[in-house]
Design a protein around this motif. Structure first.
Motif, short mmCIF file in Angstrom:
data_model
loop_
_atom_site.label_atom_id
_atom_site.label_comp_id
_atom_site.label_asym_id
_atom_site.label_seq_id
_atom_site.Cartn_x
_atom_site.Cartn_y
_atom_site.Cartn_z
N LEU A 3 6.87 -8.66 2.15
CA LEU A 3 6.23 -9.89 2.62
C LEU A 3 5.16 -10.37 1.64
O LEU A 3 5.02 -11.57 1.39
N ALA A 4 4.41 -9.43 1.08
CA ALA A 4 3.37 -9.81 0.13
C ALA A 4 3.97 -10.45 -1.12
O ALA A 4 3.41 -11.39 -1.69
N LEU A 5 5.12 -9.94 -1.54
CA LEU A 5 5.81 -10.51 -2.69
C LEU A 5 6.38 -11.89 -2.36
O LEU A 5 6.31 -12.83 -3.17
N ARG A 6 6.93 -12.04 -1.16
CA ARG A 6 7.55 -13.29 -0.74
C ARG A 6 6.51 -14.39 -0.49
O ARG A 6 6.79 -15.57 -0.70
N TYR A 7 5.32 -14.00 -0.04
CA TYR A 7 4.28 -14.97 0.32
C TYR A 7 3.00 -14.69 -0.48
O TYR A 7 2.01 -14.17 0.06
N PRO A 8 2.98 -15.01 -1.77
CA PRO A 8 1.80 -14.71 -2.59
C PRO A 8 0.56 -15.50 -2.18
O PRO A 8 -0.55 -15.11 -2.55
N ASP A 9 0.74 -16.58 -1.41
CA ASP A 9 -0.40 -17.38 -0.97
C ASP A 9 -0.99 -16.90 0.35
O ASP A 9 -1.95 -17.47 0.85
N VAL A 10 -0.40 -15.86 0.93
CA VAL A 10 -0.90 -15.29 2.18
C VAL A 10 -1.67 -14.01 1.87
O VAL A 10 -1.23 -13.19 1.06
N GLN A 11 -2.83 -13.83 2.52
CA GLN A 11 -3.62 -12.62 2.33
C GLN A 11 -3.30 -11.63 3.45
O GLN A 11 -3.39 -11.96 4.63
N PHE A 12 -2.91 -10.42 3.09
CA PHE A 12 -2.62 -9.36 4.05
C PHE A 12 -3.80 -8.39 4.05
O PHE A 12 -4.18 -7.87 2.99
N VAL A 13 -4.37 -8.16 5.22
CA VAL A 13 -5.54 -7.30 5.34
C VAL A 13 -5.20 -6.13 6.26
O VAL A 13 -4.79 -6.33 7.41
N TYR A 14 -5.38 -4.92 5.76
CA TYR A 14 -4.96 -3.72 6.48
C TYR A 14 -6.12 -2.71 6.49
O TYR A 14 -6.32 -1.98 5.54
N PRO A 15 -6.90 -2.64 7.59
CA PRO A 15 -7.85 -1.53 7.75
C PRO A 15 -7.06 -0.26 8.07
O PRO A 15 -6.42 -0.16 9.12
N VAL A 16 -7.09 0.70 7.19
CA VAL A 16 -6.20 1.86 7.27
C VAL A 16 -6.88 2.98 8.06
O VAL A 16 -7.99 3.42 7.74
N HIS A 17 -6.18 3.44 9.08
CA HIS A 17 -6.69 4.52 9.93
C HIS A 17 -6.98 5.77 9.10
O HIS A 17 -6.32 6.01 8.07
N LEU A 18 -7.96 6.56 9.55
CA LEU A 18 -8.37 7.74 8.77
C LEU A 18 -7.40 8.91 8.86
O LEU A 18 -7.50 9.85 8.08
N ASN A 19 -6.46 8.87 9.80
CA ASN A 19 -5.51 9.97 9.92
C ASN A 19 -4.76 10.16 8.60
O ASN A 19 -4.18 9.21 8.06
N PRO A 20 -4.75 11.38 8.04
CA PRO A 20 -4.09 11.60 6.74
C PRO A 20 -2.62 11.18 6.73
O PRO A 20 -2.11 10.72 5.70
N GLN A 21 -1.93 11.31 7.86
CA GLN A 21 -0.51 10.95 7.88
C GLN A 21 -0.31 9.44 7.75
O GLN A 21 0.74 9.00 7.29
N VAL A 22 -1.30 8.68 8.18
CA VAL A 22 -1.25 7.23 7.97
C VAL A 22 -1.58 6.91 6.51
O VAL A 22 -0.87 6.17 5.84
N GLN A 23 -2.66 7.49 6.02
CA GLN A 23 -3.11 7.18 4.66
C GLN A 23 -2.09 7.61 3.61
O GLN A 23 -1.89 6.92 2.60
N GLN A 24 -1.41 8.73 3.84
CA GLN A 24 -0.43 9.22 2.86
C GLN A 24 0.78 8.30 2.76
O GLN A 24 1.46 8.28 1.72
N ALA A 25 1.05 7.55 3.81
CA ALA A 25 2.15 6.58 3.75
C ALA A 25 1.70 5.26 3.15
O ALA A 25 2.41 4.65 2.35
N VAL A 26 0.50 4.81 3.53
CA VAL A 26 0.06 3.45 3.19
C VAL A 26 -0.34 3.32 1.73
O VAL A 26 0.13 2.41 1.02
N TYR A 27 -1.21 4.19 1.25
CA TYR A 27 -1.80 3.97 -0.07
C TYR A 27 -0.79 4.04 -1.22
O TYR A 27 -0.81 3.20 -2.13
N PRO A 28 0.15 4.99 -1.23
CA PRO A 28 1.11 5.00 -2.35
C PRO A 28 1.99 3.76 -2.39
O PRO A 28 2.39 3.32 -3.48
N LEU A 29 2.30 3.17 -1.24
CA LEU A 29 3.24 2.05 -1.20
C LEU A 29 2.56 0.68 -1.30
O LEU A 29 3.19 -0.30 -1.71
N LEU A 30 1.29 0.59 -0.94
CA LEU A 30 0.66 -0.72 -0.84
C LEU A 30 -0.56 -0.92 -1.74
O LEU A 30 -1.13 -2.01 -1.77
#
Length: 388
Positions: A238-265
């Motif tokens: 979606l970020a690639l398709r809509y470069p004029d849109v801002q995506f904001v993601y407050p990432v939960h502190l759980n390591p299982q969430v962070q380990q998925a989110v940060y490498p990909l985004l």
């Protein structure tokens, strides 16, 4: 002598939803409130307490690194038992569907202490979805003495399970109390993030008028692993398709969430990854969002009250009332479906207009007052009968 009311919570969402009730009960001299924090989301919990000008009376500090649900339950049961022995409450208030809620209710039940369940009666009908929340709220409902469902549908769930009608009081949801109080506070004070905040630079009034913002949250255990990976792949597309849109993601502190989110985004120009935001910042973000993607339960109630479309990153919801209003859609965690549904809202003004209506099936912002009044009546009635 005032009745002793003990309120137990440990997670950030619990604290947000219990905060307006705590503020209301502090206004009742006939009831002495003791706030007990189990300390599960310590940093995020402190932010909520500060925002609502509250302090805890008991801090059980149950969390340790890499704790299992059984390990957490063991810690909670032992420490809550001691807290109940010290404080000898006349009633214990628990909220919703967390492990804290169920174990706090169980510990009270084992000591013959009455239990009041706030946000009672929510059901998906599937014990494994959401897991473990569906089991937690059902089990709490079995042993609670007072039930405060937010809607008539939630009340009907309790009645079907055999809860007597006289033990149930429909009140609306305290999360709407919290949301409306905080939004009014922010508007009156013309509050904005500090100048050194990344949000201040991105969302000045002029900038926000030109740029749409998609707000994302995610923390459900049921989505750990492949679910979060598919969500992140959708966001990247979606970020690639809509470069004029801002995506904001407050990432939960759980390591299982962070380990998925940060490498990909990470390192994507129009995706802003933030630490979890305090409630003031988060309400400010919701109020400015164009649409919201979330697996949260509370946001399904809050965002429609602000007129924000919500795409729910889950297969089922225990809040069917929001689906009936047409402002919330279940999209699951499949990458293609998330991209398709988000794109429709970004591309089609008619679909967006239909989903961006203000819809508030969860009350008028006075749930806390109704709960306090009913609690007071119940305690008095049981005191007369010698039960409290």
């Amino acid at each position: 002598m005032p009745f002793k009311v003990m309120m137990v919570f440990g997670t950030r969402p619990e604290a947000i939803k219990m905060a307006p009730l705590a503020r209301e009960l502090r206004e009742w001299p006939e009831m002495a409130l003791n706030i007990c924090s189990t300390g599960q989301h310590r940093e995020m919990l402190e932010q909520v307490l500060t925002a609502f000008d509250l302090t805890v009376d008991e801090d059980l500090q149950v969390m340790i690194q890499d704790q299992t649900l059984n390990g957490l339950s063991q810690q909670l049961l032992s420490k809550l038992d001691s807290a109940y022995e010290r404080n000898k409450p006349d009633i214990v208030l628990v909220h919703g569907d967390t492990t804290t809620s169920f174990i706090a209710a169980l510990a009270a039940f084992n000591r013959h202490i009455p239990i009041a369940h706030v946000e009672a009666g929510l059901r998906t009908g599937n014990l494994k979805s959401p897991w473990p929340e569906e089991a937690n709220r059902r089990l709490t409902g079995v042993i609670a003495d007072l039930h405060f469902p937010p809607t008539n549908k939630a009340r009907d769930n309790l009645l079907r399970e055999g809860v007597p009608l006289e033990q149930i009081k429909v009140t609306g949801n305290t999360v709407i109390d919290a949301l409306l109080w905080m939004r009014e506070h922010l508007h009156k004070s013309q509050w904005h993030p500090a100048p050194d905040s990344p949000l201040a630079a991105l969302f000045s009034d002029r900038q926000h008028a030109r740029q749409r913002m998609v707000l994302i949250t995610g923390h459900r255990r049921e989505n750990f692993g492949p679910g979060f990976e598919r969500i992140c792949l959708a966001l990247a597309e979606l970020a690639l398709r809509y470069p004029d849109v801002q995506f904001v993601y407050p990432v939960h502190l759980n390591p299982q969430v962070q380990q998925a989110v940060y490498p990909l985004l990470s390192n994507r120009d129009n995706i802003l990854l933030l630490p979890p935001q305090d409630y003031r910042h988060f309400v400010w973000l919701m109020d400015r969002a164009y649409l919201i993607l979330t697996d949260s339960g509370g946001i399904q109630e809050e965002a429609p009250a602000l007129g924000k479309p919500v795409l729910v990153l889950r297969k089922v919801t225990e809040r069917p009332s929001v689906l009936e209003g047409g402002t919330v859609k279940l999209v699951g965690t499949q990458t293609e479906r998330i991209v398709k549904q988000t794109s429709q809202l970004l591309d089609d003004p008619q679909i967006y207009k239909h989903m961006s209506r203000v819809f508030t099936p969860y009350g008028d912002g006075h749930a806390s007052e109704k709960i306090a009044e009913h609690l007071w009546d119940w305690l008095n009635e049981h005191a007369l009968r010698g039960a409290v």
